[in-house]
Design a protein around this motif. Structure first.
Motif, PDB file in Angstrom:
ATOM      1  N   ASP A 139      -7.595  -8.052  -0.852  1.00 44.33           N
ATOM      2  CA  ASP A 139      -8.719  -7.408  -1.517  1.00 44.33           C
ATOM      3  C   ASP A 139      -9.799  -8.661  -2.042  1.00 44.33           C
ATOM      4  O   ASP A 139     -11.036  -8.462  -2.089  1.00 44.33           O
ATOM      5  CB  ASP A 139      -8.381  -6.625  -2.859  1.00 44.33           C
ATOM      6  N   ASP A 159      -0.620  -2.767  -4.347  1.00 43.97           N
ATOM      7  CA  ASP A 159      -0.896  -1.441  -4.330  1.00 43.97           C
ATOM      8  C   ASP A 159       0.380  -0.741  -4.330  1.00 43.97           C
ATOM      9  O   ASP A 159       0.491   0.277  -3.554  1.00 43.97           O
ATOM     10  CB  ASP A 159      -1.849  -0.947  -3.072  1.00 43.97           C
ATOM     11  N   ASN A 210      -5.290  -4.526  -5.544  1.00 47.41           N
ATOM     12  CA  ASN A 210      -6.504  -3.935  -6.413  1.00 47.41           C
ATOM     13  C   ASN A 210      -6.205  -2.868  -7.145  1.00 47.41           C
ATOM     14  O   ASN A 210      -6.668  -2.383  -8.324  1.00 47.41           O
ATOM     15  CB  ASN A 210      -7.626  -3.860  -5.557  1.00 47.41           C
ATOM     16  N   HIS A 211      -5.277  -1.910  -6.544  1.00 46.53           N
ATOM     17  CA  HIS A 211      -5.090  -0.711  -7.185  1.00 46.53           C
ATOM     18  C   HIS A 211      -3.980  -0.703  -8.146  1.00 46.53           C
ATOM     19  O   HIS A 211      -3.866   0.202  -9.046  1.00 46.53           O
ATOM     20  CB  HIS A 211      -4.519   0.478  -6.165  1.00 46.53           C
ATOM     21  N   ASP A 212      -3.450  -1.973  -8.368  1.00 52.54           N
ATOM     22  CA  ASP A 212      -2.264  -2.092  -9.435  1.00 52.54           C
ATOM     23  C   ASP A 212      -2.659  -3.629 -10.165  1.00 52.54           C
ATOM     24  O   ASP A 212      -1.893  -4.435 -10.540  1.00 52.54           O
ATOM     25  CB  ASP A 212      -0.923  -2.243  -9.063  1.00 52.54           C
ATOM     26  N   HIS A 271       1.177   3.091  -2.937  1.00 50.78           N
ATOM     27  CA  HIS A 271       0.338   4.030  -3.645  1.00 50.78           C
ATOM     28  C   HIS A 271       1.076   5.352  -4.153  1.00 50.78           C
ATOM     29  O   HIS A 271       0.756   6.418  -4.321  1.00 50.78           O
ATOM     30  CB  HIS A 271      -0.740   4.501  -2.568  1.00 50.78           C
ATOM     31  N   ASP A 274       0.969  -1.159   0.111  1.00 42.78           N
ATOM     32  CA  ASP A 274       0.024   0.097  -0.119  1.00 42.78           C
ATOM     33  C   ASP A 274       0.913   1.192   0.048  1.00 42.78           C
ATOM     34  O   ASP A 274       0.780   2.204   0.902  1.00 42.78           O
ATOM     35  CB  ASP A 274      -0.940  -0.108   1.277  1.00 42.78           C
ATOM     36  N   HIS A 295      -2.474  -9.729  -0.884  1.00 46.84           N
ATOM     37  CA  HIS A 295      -2.703  -8.310  -0.880  1.00 46.84           C
ATOM     38  C   HIS A 295      -3.875  -8.364   0.202  1.00 46.84           C
ATOM     39  O   HIS A 295      -3.812  -7.402   1.496  1.00 46.84           O
ATOM     40  CB  HIS A 295      -3.047  -7.571  -1.951  1.00 46.84           C
ATOM     41  N   ASP A 323      -0.609   3.236  -7.612  1.00 48.10           N
ATOM     42  CA  ASP A 323      -1.978   3.509  -7.470  1.00 48.10           C
ATOM     43  C   ASP A 323      -2.482   3.797  -8.896  1.00 48.10           C
ATOM     44  O   ASP A 323      -2.389   5.112  -9.269  1.00 48.10           O
ATOM     45  CB  ASP A 323      -2.245   4.627  -6.685  1.00 48.10           C
ATOM     46  N   ASP A 375       0.824   0.758   5.794  1.00 43.75           N
ATOM     47  CA  ASP A 375       0.810   1.482   4.482  1.00 43.75           C
ATOM     48  C   ASP A 375       1.836   2.544   4.560  1.00 43.75           C
ATOM     49  O   ASP A 375       2.507   2.700   5.440  1.00 43.75           O
ATOM     50  CB  ASP A 375      -0.417   2.087   4.190  1.00 43.75           C
ATOM     51  N   HIS A 379      -3.806  -4.064   2.428  1.00 45.04           N
ATOM     52  CA  HIS A 379      -5.133  -3.565   1.783  1.00 45.04           C
ATOM     53  C   HIS A 379      -6.043  -2.688   2.594  1.00 45.04           C
ATOM     54  O   HIS A 379      -6.422  -1.628   2.275  1.00 45.04           O
ATOM     55  CB  HIS A 379      -5.656  -4.900   1.552  1.00 45.04           C
TER      56      HIS A 379
END
Length: 273
Positions: A123, A45, A85-87, A17, A15, A121, A48, A224, A205
């Motif tokens: 998610d 993540d 999920n963000h990547d 980001h 995370d 992760h 991002d 994070d 996450h």
């Protein structure tokens, strides 16, 4: 004076980001430059892509984080990337090697003390949250507000010479519904490890660092680099530590300072083993 370098067997980061305006890339760079290890797991993540699809934001410090990770990988540190999920688009390359970096969907890690820990992760556990679309929208807006408050609170803390402190996490831990969602996630994570006959789980996450026993299994969340600036580390004797990288530890050491005042240090939040 020689700056102090910490040595660990394995690090877990997630995370981060990169590409998001609240990413604390400068703290992570300081961390990566003052910690040595054999293996780094990037637990999702890292970049991002959601934020970058809305606004292109890529300062030099974000580029330097990637460059430093690749430099470490090229210099002998094993780097394993588990997309989040963000990547998520990088999951299309699971099983491949991106330059010197391995890409995996998930993995199992065996500690020096023989604990087998599932790594993902996190998610994949979102279905357990059972939030309505309205609750998700309200939650997103509230989180944006928390980050806004966190950004300005730490701006003023820096002006008065205080170290970084996560106002966002402080508030989140005192909201009953937020605490309930975190509890559900943690329980679901250890149950997934239990179903597979493993000793615990390492994930990210939810931006809530933790290292604790849940129902006899080890739950590790490395946190994070937006709110908490935390990472998980395994020492050379097999102990697991949840570490927080603080602003007061990142200033350059002055010539003649005693060794007790290194340029950067880690503050252990929790240790197991």
């Amino acid at each position: 004076m020689t700056e102090q370098v910490k040595r660990y067997k394995t690090l877990w980061l997630s995370d981060i980001h990169l590409g998001f305006k609240d990413c604390r890339a400068e703290y992570l760079l300081d961390c990566l430059n003052h910690i040595e290890c054999d293996t780094i797991y990037l637990v999702g993540d890292v970049v991002d892509l959601w934020a970058m699809s809305r606004t292109l934001y890529w300062p030099a410090s974000h580029y330097e984080v990637l460059r430093t990770l690749f430099r470490k990988a090229n210099s002998g540190t094993r780097v394993v990337y588990i997309p989040g999920n963000h990547d998520e688009p990088f999951r299309d390359y699971v099983g491949h090697i991106f330059g010197p970096i391995e890409i995996r969907k998930e993995a199992v890690y065996t500690t020096l003390k023989g604990k087998r820990l599932l790594m993902f992760h996190g998610d994949c556990l979102d279905e357990h949250m059972q939030l309505s679309r309205w609750e998700n929208l309200v939650g997103d807006a509230a989180y944006d507000l928390l980050l806004f408050l966190n950004r300005w609170a730490n701006f003023f803390r820096r002006r008065f010479g205080h170290h970084y402190w996560s106002l966002a996490t402080y508030i989140k831990q005192r909201i009953p519904n937020a605490r309930q969602v975190i509890d559900v996630f943690e329980s679901a994570a250890v149950q997934e490890a239990k179903k597979r006959g493993l000793d615990g789980v390492i994930c990210g996450h939810i931006h809530q660092p933790a290292l604790k026993d849940i129902d006899g299994l080890l739950y590790c969340n490395d946190g994070d680099w937006i709110e908490n600036c935390t990472l998980l580390a395994e020492g050379e004797h097999g102990e697991l530590e949840l570490l927080q990288w603080t602003e007061t530890r990142q200033m350059l050491a002055r010539v003649g300072e005693p060794a007790a005042k290194p340029v950067a240090d880690v503050l252990p939040l929790r240790r197991v083993g």
